[in-house]
Motif scaffolding. Structure first.
Motif, PDB file in Angstrom:
ATOM      1  N   GLU A 161       0.788  -1.429  -0.057  1.00 58.59           N
ATOM      2  CA  GLU A 161      -0.094  -0.054   0.007  1.00 58.59           C
ATOM      3  C   GLU A 161       0.749   1.350   0.069  1.00 58.59           C
ATOM      4  O   GLU A 161       0.534   2.638  -0.267  1.00 58.59           O
ATOM      5  CB  GLU A 161      -0.986  -0.028   1.117  1.00 58.59           C
ATOM      6  CG  GLU A 161      -0.290   0.046   2.662  1.00 58.59           C
ATOM      7  CD  GLU A 161      -1.302  -0.025   3.853  1.00 58.59           C
ATOM      8  OE1 GLU A 161      -0.778   0.233   4.796  1.00 58.59           O
ATOM      9  OE2 GLU A 161      -2.258  -0.535   3.408  1.00 58.59           O
ATOM     10  N   ASP A 340      -0.317  -3.084  -7.491  1.00 56.16           N
ATOM     11  CA  ASP A 340      -0.247  -1.675  -7.005  1.00 56.16           C
ATOM     12  C   ASP A 340       1.076  -0.897  -6.992  1.00 56.16           C
ATOM     13  O   ASP A 340       2.067  -1.589  -6.398  1.00 56.16           O
ATOM     14  CB  ASP A 340      -0.756  -1.715  -5.476  1.00 56.16           C
ATOM     15  CG  ASP A 340      -2.493  -2.203  -5.290  1.00 56.16           C
ATOM     16  OD1 ASP A 340      -2.988  -1.940  -6.439  1.00 56.16           O
ATOM     17  OD2 ASP A 340      -2.728  -2.972  -4.507  1.00 56.16           O
ATOM     18  N   ILE A 344      -1.091   4.232  -2.109  1.00 59.05           N
ATOM     19  CA  ILE A 344      -2.383   4.247  -1.812  1.00 59.05           C
ATOM     20  C   ILE A 344      -2.931   4.782  -0.404  1.00 59.05           C
ATOM     21  O   ILE A 344      -3.817   4.497   0.121  1.00 59.05           O
ATOM     22  CB  ILE A 344      -3.241   2.820  -2.274  1.00 59.05           C
ATOM     23  CG1 ILE A 344      -2.734   1.730  -1.243  1.00 59.05           C
ATOM     24  CG2 ILE A 344      -3.200   2.652  -3.808  1.00 59.05           C
ATOM     25  CD1 ILE A 344      -3.560   0.480  -1.486  1.00 59.05           C
TER      26      ILE A 344
END
Length: 376
Positions: A161, A340, A344
């Motif tokens: 993340e 990813d 984020i």
């Protein structure tokens, strides 16, 4: 957006693992159980690898995140790869070993300038065929699975993340520090970063496990080659003398070999990327090529590298759009492949408090090993 507690819990789990790992290393270093050297090595390795790296990680992840056992393997990217991808991973593992050898030689050369002397440790290369087979299990098979389970499973899951760059750096750094040895820290960190990249380039943890296994397996093989009269022993001994016995000339040769190894790794990582993503790769490549040709016709692009500025891999690809064949550089962004790549979540201090604690513990012990190597 993921909850803040996800990253906090991942860092907490790793800190618990690291503390348990350090404690076990101390207990067995002091031989508090009064075991013989060989038995102590076997019991200690099994306890660390199976008990802590795999077992404790698995249990804590289940408890902290309330997951089912099968979900753990899904979260850690235990995704099947085909036979060709396995062969590519084996080739990467072989190159990785020689890259590790070269990087370690350079790093140890500079450590030696400060008067550092590495601890001799145990005589792992002196023994029987039984010792050799046991070492394969303890040094290659178990770490290849269990250490990857933590560093390319747990940590990549948690750090993803934060974006691709921080995931690679943070996981690689903790992997290097986990060795708790200054002479292993540098090359282990670099290899750790490479293994994270392999997970991202394949969408699976399996290639990283294969590479880790191969690297350690070759190391065990050459550790026993002289005593067991194994093939290539003389060649490797001669190579070792060439790489370490001629001062600056050896350093220059090492740099050249590192450059060659890196070139080979880039080629193979790209091949692994294409092989594991297969049809998705071809579709994304075709879409990007169409966008390029469209923009070129409209006069909106002159860049020799096609694709977004996002993190990804660049390929020289021949594209055929309506009979128009062109060889162009195409960047395949990780994001277009469903990974990813961008951050984020922006972590707060509390999210990383146990990450900093793990760094502090690992750095402290690693520096101590350097000081110890200066005074022995």
């Amino acid at each position: 957006m993921k909850k803040r507690s996800d990253l906090f819990k991942i860092n907490l789990i790793y800190f618990i693992l690291l503390c348990a790992f350090v404690l076990v290393r101390i207990v067995f270093a002091l031989n508090l159980f009064n075991l013989s050297g060989t038995v102590s090595d076997i019991v200690g390795s099994i306890l660390i690898q199976i008990g802590i790296m795999f077992g404790l990680t698995f249990v804590l992840y289940l408890l902290f995140f309330k997951k089912k056992p099968k979900d753990v393997f899904k979260d850690y990217k235990f995704t099947k790869i085909n036979f060709k991808a396995v062969l590519i991973s084996i080739a990467i593992g072989i190159i990785t070993y020689f890259l590790t050898l070269c990087v370690a030689a350079i790093f140890n050369f500079f450590l030696g300038l400060f008067g550092y002397q590495a601890s001799s440790g145990s005589s792992a290369g002196v023994g029987t065929w039984g010792d050799f087979l046991v070492s394969i299990v303890l040094v290659a098979i178990l770490p290849g699975f269990c250490e990857e389970f933590v560093h390319r499973g747990l940590l990549v899951k948690g750090f993803s993340e934060l974006g691709v760059k921080k995931t690679i750096i943070y996981s690689g750094l903790l992997f290097g520090l986990m060795h708790l040895n200054i002479s292993q820290f540098f090359y282990a960190t670099l290899i750790g970063c490479l293994l994270v990249l392999l997970v991202m380039a394949s969408g699976s943890i399996i290639p990283a496990m294969i590479v880790h296994f191969m690297n350690n397996l070759i190391n065990v093989y050459f550790s026993y080659a002289e005593d067991l009269n194994l093939p290539l022993r003389k060649t490797v001994n001669a190579l070792g003398g060439l790489l370490t016995g001629y001062g600056i000339l050896s350093i220059l040769l090492l740099i050249v070999l590192i450059a060659v190894a890196l070139f080979g790794l880039v080629f193979l990582i790209k091949a692994l990327f294409k092989e594991t993503y297969g049809r998705r790769f071809e579709k994304v490549k075709s879409d990007i090529a169409k966008e390029y040709l469209r923009d070129q016709v409209l006069g909106q692009i002159e860049s020799p590298e096609v694709g977004s500025p996002d993190a990804g891999l660049v390929f020289d690809e021949e594209v055929d759009i309506a009979g128009d064949k062109r060889l162009i550089k195409i960047k395949i962004p990780f994001e277009r492949m469903g990974l990813d790549a961008k951050p984020i979540y922006k972590p707060k201090f509390v999210d990383n408090i146990f990450f900093y604690a793990s760094l502090a513990l690992g750095i402290t012990i690693t520096i101590f090993t350097f000081i110890w190597g200066l005074v022995i």
